[in-house]
Design an enzyme around this catalytic site. Sequence first.
Site, mmCIF file in Angstrom:
data_model
loop_
_atom_site.group_PDB
_atom_site.id
_atom_site.type_symbol
_atom_site.label_atom_id
_atom_site.label_comp_id
_atom_site.label_asym_id
_atom_site.label_seq_id
_atom_site.Cartn_x
_atom_site.Cartn_y
_atom_site.Cartn_z
ATOM 1 N N CYS A 22 -0.738 4.113 1.964
ATOM 2 C CA CYS A 22 -0.634 3.955 3.423
ATOM 3 C C CYS A 22 0.772 4.231 3.930
ATOM 4 C CB CYS A 22 -0.990 2.526 3.826
ATOM 5 S SG CYS A 22 -2.534 1.896 3.173
ATOM 6 N N ASP A 23 1.779 3.677 3.251
ATOM 7 C CA ASP A 23 3.135 3.649 3.793
ATOM 8 C C ASP A 23 4.142 4.534 3.058
ATOM 9 O OD1 ASP A 23 2.210 1.740 5.589
ATOM 10 O OD2 ASP A 23 2.750 0.073 4.278
ATOM 11 N N CYS A 38 0.826 -1.216 0.000
ATOM 12 C CA CYS A 38 0.000 0.000 0.000
ATOM 13 C C CYS A 38 0.857 1.263 0.000
ATOM 14 C CB CYS A 38 -0.939 -0.002 1.205
ATOM 15 S SG CYS A 38 -2.069 1.405 1.215
#
Length: 197
Positions: free
Chosen positions: A64-65, A61
């Site tokens: 996300c990261d 992701c």
Amino acid sequence: GAAFYPYKVMRAHLRARPFILETSSGLNISTHTLIIATGANARWLGVQGESDFRGGGVSSCATCDGFLFRDKDVVVIGGGDAAMEDALVLARTSSSVTIIHRRDKFRASHAMADRALQHPLISVKWNTTVSKFSGRFEDFIYYDNHGNQVQGERPFLEHVHLKNAFTGEPTQVLNASAAFVAIGHDPNTKWPPDELV
């Protein structure tokens, strides 16, 4: 109103209304409507080091990261629209993005592929696959939910090992702080039928 129960459904009786859900806590929940939303799991490469460095540079992701790797060299593995989107998101904050693709052209839409190919911070390794992830592990101390001190190891990805997709010959070892695997998702639809009665 809605109620949230943090329990696993062990068995669902669906032959008559109201439906009865038996939970791991022993609580039975009665309902007239049941929505089964099991989500999807990311597909992984299954190569050496991949599971060791998940959470330490290997991710599925970028949204996300990706911010964790600001001003770092990162890699995206894949050739579809999701991989192009990940590469473009990462190019906003990373120092460089290398897309690793096993073919000589992308499966992504023409518009998405063009956007990625024209971005000055994005490069592509065609006809290439990942053979291995490697890096280092550092000791660290953390506290568990009960306040106990625990010593562990934290992974840090440093290298992505590449090989020719056709010959299998090693081609290059890239320095990378993160690798984002964008090769698709599998729906979680394998709920055993004997749990539904």
